[in-house]
Write a protein that holds these residues in place. Structure first.
Motif, PDB file in Angstrom:
ATOM      1  N   PRO B  43       0.827  -1.218   0.000  1.00 43.90           N
ATOM      2  CA  PRO B  43       0.000   0.000   0.000  1.00 43.90           C
ATOM      3  C   PRO B  43       0.858   1.264   0.000  1.00 43.90           C
ATOM      4  O   PRO B  43       0.499   2.263  -0.636  1.00 43.90           O
ATOM      5  N   GLY B  44       2.017   1.200   0.664  1.00 44.28           N
ATOM      6  CA  GLY B  44       2.916   2.362   0.706  1.00 44.28           C
ATOM      7  C   GLY B  44       3.451   2.713  -0.678  1.00 44.28           C
ATOM      8  O   GLY B  44       3.601   3.891  -1.013  1.00 44.28           O
ATOM      9  N   ASN B  45       3.742   1.715  -1.462  1.00 48.78           N
ATOM     10  CA  ASN B  45       4.236   1.940  -2.821  1.00 48.78           C
ATOM     11  C   ASN B  45       3.148   2.631  -3.662  1.00 48.78           C
ATOM     12  O   ASN B  45       3.404   3.619  -4.374  1.00 48.78           O
ATOM     13  N   LEU B  46       1.917   2.146  -3.545  1.00 49.28           N
ATOM     14  CA  LEU B  46       0.815   2.780  -4.275  1.00 49.28           C
ATOM     15  C   LEU B  46       0.633   4.224  -3.805  1.00 49.28           C
ATOM     16  O   LEU B  46       0.505   5.151  -4.613  1.00 49.28           O
ATOM     17  N   TYR B  47       0.675   4.400  -2.485  1.00 47.38           N
ATOM     18  CA  TYR B  47       0.486   5.723  -1.886  1.00 47.38           C
ATOM     19  C   TYR B  47       1.563   6.706  -2.361  1.00 47.38           C
ATOM     20  O   TYR B  47       1.305   7.895  -2.532  1.00 47.38           O
ATOM     21  N   TYR B  48       2.792   6.196  -2.591  1.00 49.68           N
ATOM     22  CA  TYR B  48       3.890   7.032  -3.071  1.00 49.68           C
ATOM     23  C   TYR B  48       3.530   7.655  -4.428  1.00 49.68           C
ATOM     24  O   TYR B  48       3.823   8.816  -4.698  1.00 49.68           O
ATOM     25  N   HIS B  49       2.866   6.884  -5.271  1.00 51.03           N
ATOM     26  CA  HIS B  49       2.495   7.383  -6.600  1.00 51.03           C
ATOM     27  C   HIS B  49       1.182   8.151  -6.597  1.00 51.03           C
ATOM     28  O   HIS B  49       1.031   9.145  -7.301  1.00 51.03           O
ATOM     29  N   PHE B  50       0.221   7.655  -5.810  1.00 48.57           N
ATOM     30  CA  PHE B  50      -1.113   8.278  -5.771  1.00 48.57           C
ATOM     31  C   PHE B  50      -1.543   8.399  -4.311  1.00 48.57           C
ATOM     32  O   PHE B  50      -2.109   7.454  -3.751  1.00 48.57           O
ATOM     33  N   PRO B  51      -1.280   9.545  -3.685  1.00 53.25           N
ATOM     34  CA  PRO B  51      -1.560   9.701  -2.256  1.00 53.25           C
ATOM     35  C   PRO B  51      -3.040   9.511  -1.879  1.00 53.25           C
ATOM     36  O   PRO B  51      -3.326   9.162  -0.744  1.00 53.25           O
ATOM     37  N   ALA B  52      -3.953   9.736  -2.813  1.00 53.62           N
ATOM     38  CA  ALA B  52      -5.376   9.543  -2.486  1.00 53.62           C
ATOM     39  C   ALA B  52      -6.070   8.832  -3.652  1.00 53.62           C
ATOM     40  O   ALA B  52      -5.618   8.893  -4.802  1.00 53.62           O
ATOM     41  N   LYS B  53      -7.178   8.178  -3.361  1.00 55.46           N
ATOM     42  CA  LYS B  53      -7.912   7.470  -4.403  1.00 55.46           C
ATOM     43  C   LYS B  53      -8.407   8.434  -5.478  1.00 55.46           C
ATOM     44  O   LYS B  53      -8.437   8.091  -6.659  1.00 55.46           O
ATOM     45  N   ASP B  54      -8.777   9.658  -5.062  1.00 50.25           N
ATOM     46  CA  ASP B  54      -9.216  10.647  -6.050  1.00 50.25           C
ATOM     47  C   ASP B  54      -8.127  10.954  -7.066  1.00 50.25           C
ATOM     48  O   ASP B  54      -8.415  11.306  -8.220  1.00 50.25           O
ATOM     49  N   ASP B  55      -6.844  10.876  -6.652  1.00 46.51           N
ATOM     50  CA  ASP B  55      -5.758  11.114  -7.608  1.00 46.51           C
ATOM     51  C   ASP B  55      -5.784  10.072  -8.721  1.00 46.51           C
ATOM     52  O   ASP B  55      -5.499  10.380  -9.885  1.00 46.51           O
ATOM     53  N   LEU B  56      -6.103   8.842  -8.350  1.00 50.89           N
ATOM     54  CA  LEU B  56      -6.252   7.779  -9.346  1.00 50.89           C
ATOM     55  C   LEU B  56      -7.419   8.076 -10.287  1.00 50.89           C
ATOM     56  O   LEU B  56      -7.290   7.966 -11.512  1.00 50.89           O
ATOM     57  N   VAL B  57      -8.559   8.428  -9.691  1.00 48.96           N
ATOM     58  CA  VAL B  57      -9.756   8.719 -10.494  1.00 48.96           C
ATOM     59  C   VAL B  57      -9.476   9.878 -11.448  1.00 48.96           C
ATOM     60  O   VAL B  57      -9.802   9.815 -12.638  1.00 48.96           O
ATOM     61  N   ASN B  58      -8.820  10.922 -10.939  1.00 53.32           N
ATOM     62  CA  ASN B  58      -8.545  12.089 -11.777  1.00 53.32           C
ATOM     63  C   ASN B  58      -7.576  11.754 -12.910  1.00 53.32           C
ATOM     64  O   ASN B  58      -7.747  12.224 -14.038  1.00 53.32           O
ATOM     65  N   ALA B  59      -6.571  10.932 -12.605  1.00 54.97           N
ATOM     66  CA  ALA B  59      -5.609  10.541 -13.643  1.00 54.97           C
ATOM     67  C   ALA B  59      -6.299   9.697 -14.717  1.00 54.97           C
ATOM     68  O   ALA B  59      -6.022   9.854 -15.911  1.00 54.97           O
ATOM     69  N   LEU B  60      -7.220   8.822 -14.294  1.00 56.20           N
ATOM     70  CA  LEU B  60      -7.946   8.008 -15.275  1.00 56.20           C
ATOM     71  C   LEU B  60      -8.893   8.869 -16.107  1.00 56.20           C
ATOM     72  O   LEU B  60      -9.042   8.655 -17.305  1.00 56.20           O
ATOM     73  N   PHE B  61      -9.523   9.861 -15.485  1.00 52.76           N
ATOM     74  CA  PHE B  61     -10.412  10.736 -16.245  1.00 52.76           C
ATOM     75  C   PHE B  61      -9.611  11.539 -17.282  1.00 52.76           C
ATOM     76  O   PHE B  61     -10.072  11.739 -18.407  1.00 52.76           O
ATOM     77  N   LEU B  62      -8.405  11.948 -16.914  1.00 54.46           N
ATOM     78  CA  LEU B  62      -7.533  12.640 -17.865  1.00 54.46           C
ATOM     79  C   LEU B  62      -7.194  11.734 -19.058  1.00 54.46           C
ATOM     80  O   LEU B  62      -7.230  12.165 -20.210  1.00 54.46           O
ATOM     81  N   GLN B  63      -6.886  10.465 -18.770  1.00 55.03           N
ATOM     82  CA  GLN B  63      -6.626   9.507 -19.861  1.00 55.03           C
ATOM     83  C   GLN B  63      -7.844   9.394 -20.783  1.00 55.03           C
ATOM     84  O   GLN B  63      -7.719   9.333 -22.003  1.00 55.03           O
ATOM     85  N   TYR B  64      -9.028   9.321 -20.157  1.00 56.31           N
ATOM     86  CA  TYR B  64     -10.266   9.231 -20.944  1.00 56.31           C
ATOM     87  C   TYR B  64     -10.415  10.453 -21.851  1.00 56.31           C
ATOM     88  O   TYR B  64     -10.686  10.326 -23.047  1.00 56.31           O
ATOM     89  N   GLU B  65     -10.205  11.642 -21.285  1.00 58.05           N
ATOM     90  CA  GLU B  65     -10.323  12.867 -22.089  1.00 58.05           C
ATOM     91  C   GLU B  65      -9.331  12.856 -23.255  1.00 58.05           C
ATOM     92  O   GLU B  65      -9.649  13.299 -24.359  1.00 58.05           O
ATOM     93  N   GLN B  66      -8.115  12.358 -22.974  1.00 55.26           N
ATOM     94  CA  GLN B  66      -7.093  12.327 -24.030  1.00 55.26           C
ATOM     95  C   GLN B  66      -7.466  11.326 -25.126  1.00 55.26           C
ATOM     96  O   GLN B  66      -7.175  11.551 -26.299  1.00 55.26           O
TER      97      GLN B  66
END
Lengths: 229, 229
Positions: B43-66
Motif C-alpha cells: 500500500p505504501g508503494n501505491l500511496y507514493y504514486h497516488f496519495p489519495a484514491k481521487d488522484d487515481l480517479v482524476n488521472a484516469l479521467f484525464l486519460q479518458y479525455e485524451q
C-alpha cells in the motif's frame, strides 16, 4: 384507536423526513442516525419502524411508483401536443419529488438487490407508456409515423426523462437539485422530451409545439443572461 | 536511465490495474488497498504514486479525455450517415474503456470537487462536437434542417450517449458492464444515438440509416430470443 394509529404516523413522518434529507444531501450522505436526530427521535425508535436504511429507500420507491401510476395510466389519453406537454410535466413533477433516486440511481441499485427488479419494471412501464402516448398521438393525427417505428423514439424519451436530472446535476452539482430550481427544471425536462417529437408533429401541431419549446428557450436565454450579468 | 523510468512504469501499471478493477466492481467498491493487493505491491508503494484514491480517479479521467479528444475533433469531418455511425461507435468505445465513470458519474462528482469542473467541460465539448456533426451533415445535404434548430437535438444526443451505459446497467446490473457485452453495447449505443437523426435524414441517406439501425434491431431480437430460450 388513537394509540393504535400512532406508530403508523411515526412511520409516515420518518419517510417524510428521510425523503427531504435524501433529496437535499443525497441518499449516501444521510445515515439513519442523522434522520433520527433531525426528527428528535431515538435511533431505536426509527429502527423499530425501519430496521435497515434500505427499508426506507424501498418504502420511498414504492411511494414514488404509486404517485407515478395514475400519470402513466393516462398516456393513452394523450391526443395532442398540449396533452403531451402536460403529461411530461406531470411525470417530471413526480420525479422531482423523489429526486434522490435520480441523483444516485445506479449506486442505489448496486447496494440494494430488492430495488433491482423493481427499477427494471419501472423502466419497462415508462417505456410502455411512452409507446402508448406515441401511438395514440399518431392515431389522432398529431404525429406522423416515424421512419423507424416508435420503439427507438420511445426509448430515447425514457432515457432523456430518467437521466435529465442526472444531466442537470452534472452541469451544476451545487444548484441543480435545489428546491428553487424545481419549476425551471420541470420546464426544461418537459421541453426536452417534447422536442424529441418535433420532427413527427403534423402541420396543425407544429406551431403549438414550437411555442411550448420556445417558451422554454426564452427562459433558458434569460437564465444565461442573468448568470452573465 | 532504466532506473529512472521504473516509477513511471509503476504509476502506469497502477492506473491500468485500477481501471480494470473499477470497471469490474465499480469505483466505490474498490479500495486502494485492494488495488495494491491485486498488483502484489505494498500500500505504501501505491500511496507514493497516488496519495489519495481521487488522484487515481482524476488521472484516469484525464486519460479518458485524451482518448476522446481526437474523436471529438473529427466531428466536423462527418459528412454522411456512414461517417456518423463510425464516429458514434468510436465515441462509445472510449466510453466503454472507462465505463466505471458512467456507472457512478454523479456519485463520483459528489465526492470529488476537482472532477466537477472537468466533467462540465467534457459535457460542453461533447455538445459542441454533436452540433458540429449535425451542421456539417446538413451542409453536406445528409440531413434536413430540423424544425427547432440543432441545439435540442444535440443535447439529446449528449444525454443518450452519456447515460446509455447507465440505462443498460439499470436494465441488467449483473451483465451490462461485463467485457463480453462490449460489442453489443457499442452497437446498441451507436444505433440509438443515430436513431435521433432518422427523422432528418435526406432521402439518399434514409436507406443506409435504416440498414444500420436494422442490423442492431436484428441483434436485439436475437438477444431476446436467446434470453427466452
Amino acid at each position: 384507536m388513537a394509540t393504535r394509529k400512532a406508530p403508523r404516523r411515526t412511520a409516515q413522518r420518518i419517510l417524510e423526513s428521510s425523503l427531504a434529507l435524501f433529496n437535499r444531501f443525497g441518499e449516501p450522505g444521510v445515515s439513519t442516525n442523522a434522520i433520527a436526530a433531525d426528527m428528535g427521535i431515538s435511533p431505536g425508535n426509527l429502527y423499530y419502524h425501519f430496521p435497515a436504511k434500505d427499508d426506507l429507500v424501498n418504502a420511498l420507491f414504492l411511494q414514488y411508483e404509486q404517485a407515478l401510476q395514475p400519470i402513466l395510466d393516462a398516456a393513452d389519453a394523450v391526443t395532442n401536443v398540449e396533452d403531451a406537454w402536460f403529461f411530461l410535466h406531470s411525470l417530471f413533477e413526480a420525479n422531482w419529488q423523489y429526486r434522490f433516486v435520480f441523483r444516485n440511481l445506479n449506486e442505489l441499485l448496486s447496494r440494494n438487490r430488492h430495488l433491482e427488479a423493481r427499477v427494471r419494471e419501472w423502466m419497462d412501464a415508462l417505456g410502455r407508456s411512452m409507446n402508448a402516448l406515441l401511438s395514440t398521438m399518431q392515431s389522432h393525427r398529431a404525429l406522423l409515423a416515424p421512419p423507424l417505428g416508435w420503439d427507438t423514439v420511445g426509448t430515447s424519451m425514457v432515457v432523456v426523462q430518467v437521466y435529465w436530472l442526472s444531466y442537470e446535476y452534472v452541469r451544476d452539482p451545487r444548484k441543480a437539485l435545489e428546491e428553487d430550481n424545481a419549476q425551471n427544471a420541470a420546464l426544461r425536462s418537459a421541453a426536452h422530451v417534447l422536442s424529441l417529437l418535433a420532427p413527427y408533429a403534423t402541420s396543425g401541431q407544429q406551431a403549438h409545439l414550437r411555442h411550448l419549446i420556445d417558451a422554454y428557450g426564452v427562459r433558458q436565454a434569460e437564465a444565461q443572461a442573468n448568470a452573465a450579468a
